[in-house]
Scaffold this motif. Structure first.
Motif, PDB file in Angstrom:
ATOM      1  N   MET A   4       0.845  -1.199   0.000  1.00 23.25           N
ATOM      2  CA  MET A   4       0.000   0.000   0.000  1.00 23.25           C
ATOM      3  C   MET A   4       0.878   1.246   0.000  1.00 23.25           C
ATOM      4  SD  MET A   4      -3.230   0.974   2.472  1.00 23.25           S
ATOM      5  CE  MET A   4      -2.368   1.238   3.998  1.00 23.25           C
ATOM      6  N   LYS A   5       0.491   2.229  -0.791  1.00 20.44           N
ATOM      7  CA  LYS A   5       1.221   3.486  -0.836  1.00 20.44           C
ATOM      8  C   LYS A   5       0.501   4.519   0.031  1.00 20.44           C
ATOM      9  CE  LYS A   5       2.815   7.182  -3.925  1.00 20.44           C
ATOM     10  NZ  LYS A   5       2.951   7.635  -5.335  1.00 20.44           N
ATOM     11  N   VAL A   6       1.228   5.075   0.995  1.00 20.96           N
ATOM     12  CA  VAL A   6       0.688   6.075   1.917  1.00 20.96           C
ATOM     13  C   VAL A   6       1.292   7.432   1.576  1.00 20.96           C
ATOM     14  CG1 VAL A   6       0.530   6.820   4.319  1.00 20.96           C
ATOM     15  CG2 VAL A   6       0.403   4.379   3.757  1.00 20.96           C
ATOM     16  N   LEU A   7       0.442   8.424   1.403  1.00 22.50           N
ATOM     17  CA  LEU A   7       0.893   9.792   1.122  1.00 22.50           C
ATOM     18  C   LEU A   7       0.658  10.673   2.338  1.00 22.50           C
ATOM     19  CD1 LEU A   7       1.767  12.236  -0.604  1.00 22.50           C
ATOM     20  CD2 LEU A   7      -0.584  12.316  -1.503  1.00 22.50           C
ATOM     21  N   CYS A   8       1.722  11.304   2.823  1.00 24.09           N
ATOM     22  CA  CYS A   8       1.614  12.325   3.865  1.00 24.09           C
ATOM     23  C   CYS A   8       1.363  13.658   3.182  1.00 24.09           C
ATOM     24  CB  CYS A   8       2.898  12.412   4.685  1.00 24.09           C
ATOM     25  SG  CYS A   8       3.412  10.880   5.472  1.00 24.09           S
ATOM     26  N   LEU A   9       0.249  14.305   3.506  1.00 25.64           N
ATOM     27  CA  LEU A   9      -0.061  15.588   2.875  1.00 25.64           C
ATOM     28  C   LEU A   9       0.527  16.747   3.663  1.00 25.64           C
ATOM     29  CD1 LEU A   9      -3.659  15.519   1.351  1.00 25.64           C
ATOM     30  CD2 LEU A   9      -1.452  15.553   0.196  1.00 25.64           C
TER      31      LEU A   9
ATOM     32  N   LYS B 135       6.202   4.408   8.452  1.00 18.16           N
ATOM     33  CA  LYS B 135       6.612   3.201   7.726  1.00 18.16           C
ATOM     34  C   LYS B 135       6.872   2.044   8.688  1.00 18.16           C
ATOM     35  CE  LYS B 135       9.924   1.605   4.220  1.00 18.16           C
ATOM     36  NZ  LYS B 135       8.876   1.196   3.268  1.00 18.16           N
ATOM     37  N   GLY B 136       7.510   2.339   9.825  1.00 21.17           N
ATOM     38  CA  GLY B 136       7.805   1.301  10.797  1.00 21.17           C
ATOM     39  C   GLY B 136       6.578   0.715  11.460  1.00 21.17           C
ATOM     40  N   ALA B 137       5.504   1.515  11.543  1.00 23.64           N
ATOM     41  CA  ALA B 137       4.276   1.052  12.186  1.00 23.64           C
ATOM     42  C   ALA B 137       3.386   0.247  11.240  1.00 23.64           C
ATOM     43  CB  ALA B 137       3.493   2.243  12.729  1.00 23.64           C
ATOM     44  N   MET B 138       3.599   0.396   9.947  1.00 20.41           N
ATOM     45  CA  MET B 138       2.749  -0.242   8.953  1.00 20.41           C
ATOM     46  C   MET B 138       3.301  -1.610   8.558  1.00 20.41           C
ATOM     47  SD  MET B 138       0.194   1.800   8.433  1.00 20.41           S
ATOM     48  CE  MET B 138      -0.485   1.260   6.851  1.00 20.41           C
TER      49      MET B 138
ATOM     50  N   VAL C  36       5.800   4.813   1.981  1.00 28.91           N
ATOM     51  CA  VAL C  36       5.366   6.076   2.577  1.00 28.91           C
ATOM     52  C   VAL C  36       6.093   7.214   1.871  1.00 28.91           C
ATOM     53  CG1 VAL C  36       5.166   7.443   4.693  1.00 28.91           C
ATOM     54  CG2 VAL C  36       4.986   4.946   4.801  1.00 28.91           C
ATOM     55  N   VAL C  37       5.325   8.144   1.303  1.00 31.03           N
ATOM     56  CA  VAL C  37       5.912   9.255   0.560  1.00 31.03           C
ATOM     57  C   VAL C  37       5.377  10.572   1.107  1.00 31.03           C
ATOM     58  CG1 VAL C  37       6.222   7.904  -1.538  1.00 31.03           C
ATOM     59  CG2 VAL C  37       4.104   9.179  -1.200  1.00 31.03           C
ATOM     60  N   ALA C  38       6.124  11.626   0.870  1.00 32.07           N
ATOM     61  CA  ALA C  38       5.729  12.969   1.307  1.00 32.07           C
ATOM     62  C   ALA C  38       6.298  13.978   0.319  1.00 32.07           C
ATOM     63  CB  ALA C  38       6.233  13.253   2.716  1.00 32.07           C
ATOM     64  N   PRO C  39       5.662  15.131   0.178  1.00 33.01           N
ATOM     65  CA  PRO C  39       6.172  16.152  -0.741  1.00 33.01           C
ATOM     66  C   PRO C  39       7.475  16.758  -0.245  1.00 33.01           C
ATOM     67  CG  PRO C  39       4.362  17.023   0.551  1.00 33.01           C
ATOM     68  CD  PRO C  39       4.432  15.559   0.855  1.00 33.01           C
TER      69      PRO C  39
ATOM     70  N   ALA D 277       0.955  21.539  -6.341  1.00 32.06           N
ATOM     71  CA  ALA D 277       1.968  21.181  -7.337  1.00 32.06           C
ATOM     72  C   ALA D 277       2.984  20.185  -6.784  1.00 32.06           C
ATOM     73  CB  ALA D 277       2.689  22.441  -7.820  1.00 32.06           C
ATOM     74  N   ASP D 278       3.188  20.194  -5.466  1.00 34.50           N
ATOM     75  CA  ASP D 278       4.169  19.300  -4.861  1.00 34.50           C
ATOM     76  C   ASP D 278       3.623  17.899  -4.594  1.00 34.50           C
ATOM     77  OD1 ASP D 278       6.136  21.252  -4.849  1.00 34.50           O
ATOM     78  OD2 ASP D 278       5.640  21.954  -2.819  1.00 34.50           O
ATOM     79  N   VAL D 279       2.283  17.742  -4.642  1.00 33.39           N
ATOM     80  CA  VAL D 279       1.706  16.434  -4.302  1.00 33.39           C
ATOM     81  C   VAL D 279       0.864  15.816  -5.415  1.00 33.39           C
ATOM     82  CG1 VAL D 279       1.690  16.865  -1.815  1.00 33.39           C
ATOM     83  CG2 VAL D 279      -0.296  17.511  -3.183  1.00 33.39           C
ATOM     84  N   GLU D 280       0.594  16.556  -6.465  1.00 32.83           N
ATOM     85  CA  GLU D 280      -0.276  16.034  -7.528  1.00 32.83           C
ATOM     86  C   GLU D 280       0.233  14.689  -8.047  1.00 32.83           C
ATOM     87  OE1 GLU D 280      -1.940  17.291 -11.951  1.00 32.83           O
ATOM     88  OE2 GLU D 280      -0.336  18.444 -11.002  1.00 32.83           O
ATOM     89  N   HIS D 281       1.530  14.615  -8.341  1.00 31.05           N
ATOM     90  CA  HIS D 281       2.090  13.381  -8.901  1.00 31.05           C
ATOM     91  C   HIS D 281       2.130  12.249  -7.882  1.00 31.05           C
ATOM     92  CE1 HIS D 281       5.431  15.283  -6.815  1.00 31.05           C
ATOM     93  NE2 HIS D 281       6.140  14.168  -6.909  1.00 31.05           N
ATOM     94  N   LEU D 282       2.154  12.578  -6.593  1.00 29.98           N
ATOM     95  CA  LEU D 282       2.175  11.569  -5.541  1.00 29.98           C
ATOM     96  C   LEU D 282       0.773  11.045  -5.232  1.00 29.98           C
ATOM     97  CD1 LEU D 282       4.657  13.308  -3.063  1.00 29.98           C
ATOM     98  CD2 LEU D 282       5.185  11.452  -4.672  1.00 29.98           C
ATOM     99  N   ALA D 283      -0.226  11.893  -5.403  1.00 33.51           N
ATOM    100  CA  ALA D 283      -1.596  11.532  -5.039  1.00 33.51           C
ATOM    101  C   ALA D 283      -2.256  10.609  -6.045  1.00 33.51           C
ATOM    102  CB  ALA D 283      -2.439  12.792  -4.860  1.00 33.51           C
ATOM    103  N   ALA D 284      -1.802  10.648  -7.281  1.00 35.46           N
ATOM    104  CA  ALA D 284      -2.481   9.922  -8.353  1.00 35.46           C
ATOM    105  C   ALA D 284      -2.603   8.423  -8.076  1.00 35.46           C
ATOM    106  CB  ALA D 284      -1.754  10.160  -9.680  1.00 35.46           C
ATOM    107  N   ASP D 285      -1.599   7.806  -7.462  1.00 39.88           N
ATOM    108  CA  ASP D 285      -1.662   6.366  -7.200  1.00 39.88           C
ATOM    109  C   ASP D 285      -1.607   6.034  -5.711  1.00 39.88           C
ATOM    110  OD1 ASP D 285       0.952   7.121  -6.829  1.00 39.88           O
ATOM    111  OD2 ASP D 285       1.832   5.392  -7.853  1.00 39.88           O
ATOM    112  N   ALA D 286      -1.864   7.037  -4.849  1.00 36.86           N
ATOM    113  CA  ALA D 286      -1.864   6.783  -3.404  1.00 36.86           C
ATOM    114  C   ALA D 286      -3.126   6.023  -3.012  1.00 36.86           C
ATOM    115  CB  ALA D 286      -1.777   8.088  -2.636  1.00 36.86           C
ATOM    116  N   GLU D 287      -2.943   4.962  -2.233  1.00 39.46           N
ATOM    117  CA  GLU D 287      -4.087   4.199  -1.728  1.00 39.46           C
ATOM    118  C   GLU D 287      -4.542   4.691  -0.359  1.00 39.46           C
ATOM    119  OE1 GLU D 287      -3.471  -0.248  -2.797  1.00 39.46           O
ATOM    120  OE2 GLU D 287      -1.484   0.694  -2.734  1.00 39.46           O
ATOM    121  N   ALA D 288      -3.646   5.386   0.332  1.00 37.92           N
ATOM    122  CA  ALA D 288      -3.957   5.928   1.658  1.00 37.92           C
ATOM    123  C   ALA D 288      -3.354   7.319   1.777  1.00 37.92           C
ATOM    124  CB  ALA D 288      -3.405   5.024   2.754  1.00 37.92           C
ATOM    125  N   ILE D 289      -4.077   8.205   2.434  1.00 30.59           N
ATOM    126  CA  ILE D 289      -3.588   9.561   2.693  1.00 30.59           C
ATOM    127  C   ILE D 289      -3.724   9.843   4.175  1.00 30.59           C
ATOM    128  CG2 ILE D 289      -4.098  12.022   2.394  1.00 30.59           C
ATOM    129  CD1 ILE D 289      -4.767  11.492  -0.500  1.00 30.59           C
TER     130      ILE D 289
END
Length: 341
Positions: free
Chosen positions: A1-6, A18-21, A27-30, A43-55
């Motif tokens: 699962m891909k997690v995005l920190c907004l 990441k350690g808790a999951m 786990v990605v962040a802008p 603009a900093d998160v558009e490309h990260l959000a497109a395939d994020a399964e969790a935010i």
């Protein structure tokens, strides 16, 4: 699962999540410049959000929910979700089957302490007496009505909203030997430290009994503008009103009229009104009627949760929400997309 920190999360924050999951979670962040964890550019998160399964988020740039087409769960690092509702995210989540969680109770200790600080500061005329000391004014006339402190002992406090914050306010109030009455949507459910629980239909009769009123209800369609002219008129002229909920739960004009006419003794708030009516009336916040400048008003600007331990607990509880989802456990802090809490 891909997690995005907004938010522009630190390496330590990313490592903690990441350690808790479960193993294999990404786990990605802008990346970028920011002033606080509430800053996040689209603009900093558009490309990260497109395939994020969790935010997991403290704020949401406009447009992000729409581009997050693969989103399955959204962990909101706040209790109230009215901001998400206003931007249309709740309707979108419902349409797409996205689960929404919050961290209700994570800041309950800090906000309840702030509420009691307000109660005490109003009752004891803290700012007035501090300023008099600084200005080296002559001592106040002892026991004169204008300068005498109010008491908490033996008085009645009404708590509107008996969630985790309201429940802790009740607990603190009992420490001052107060009688505690509460108003909640489900009046049949008893609450520890509350002497009697009442429904919203009994609000005016409850207000009439109170020396102090603390508003701690969620801001929903049902509670928006809840305290208006009739409700304030039902209160004792000697009563104090405290708002730690949302500014829009209390109607601004009737409150101003009551505070300036002597109909209400004092007011304190950590939350204020927000305005945004388009070009004719620019967006802003505070009080158009300068309620915050009145001599019988004290306040802070959304600072109740700005306290030790709160940020760490927010991220911890928000991550727990994602872990429950990832491991297919019941979501203990799931938000009803219909009720808004």
């Amino acid at each position: 699962m891909k997690v995005l920190c907004l938010w522009y999360a630190t390496e330590d924050e990313i490592s903690y999540i990441k350690g808790a999951m479960p193993e294999g979670t990404e786990v990605v962040a802008p990346k970028g410049d920011y002033l606080s964890r509430f800053d996040c550019a689209y603009a900093d998160v558009e490309h990260l959000a497109a395939d994020a399964e969790a935010i997991i988020a403290l704020s949401v740039p406009e447009g992000v929910p729409e581009v997050a087409q693969k989103l399955k769960v959204f962990s909101w690092l706040h209790s109230g979700v009215d901001d998400l509702r206003q931007m249309g995210a709740l309707a979108l989540f419902k349409q797409r089957g996205v689960k929404l969680t919050n961290i209700r109770g994570a800041n309950a200790v800090a906000v309840a302490e702030q509420a009691m600080m307000f109660v005490l500061a109003l009752a004891k005329k803290t700012l007035l007496k501090h300023e008099a000391l600084q200005e080296r004014q002559k001592p106040f006339p002892i026991y004169a009505d204008e300068y005498r402190s109010a008491m908490l002992h033996g008085r009645t406090i009404g708590i509107i909203g008996l969630g985790q914050i309201g429940g802790r306010v009740a607990r603190h109030a009992k420490g001052f030997d107060m009688r505690v009455v509460g108003v909640r949507r489900n009046k049949g459910k008893p609450v520890e430290y509350v002497d009697s629980v009442h429904g919203v239909d009994e609000l005016s009769s409850v207000l009439a009994k109170c020396d102090y009123v603390v508003v701690a209800t969620p801001n929903t369609v049902e509670t928006n503008q809840l305290i208006g002219k009739a409700e304030i008129a039902a209160m004792k002229p000697s009563a104090f009103l405290v708002n730690i909920s949302r500014g829009s739960v209390i109607q601004e004009k009737p409150l101003h009229e009551a505070l300036t006419s002597g109909r209400l003794r004092g007011y304190a708030a950590d939350v204020w009104w927000t305005y945004g009516f388009g070009r004719a009336f620019p967006a802003g916040s505070g009080s158009r009627l300068a309620v915050h400048k009145l001599p019988n008003v004290i306040g802070s600007d959304d600072q109740a949760a700005n306290a030790d331990d709160v940020l760490q607990r927010n991220i911890q509880w928000g991550t727990q929400n994602l872990l429950e989802f990832a491991t297919q456990k019941p979501l203990t802090r799931e938000v009803s997309l219909d009720l808004g809490y």
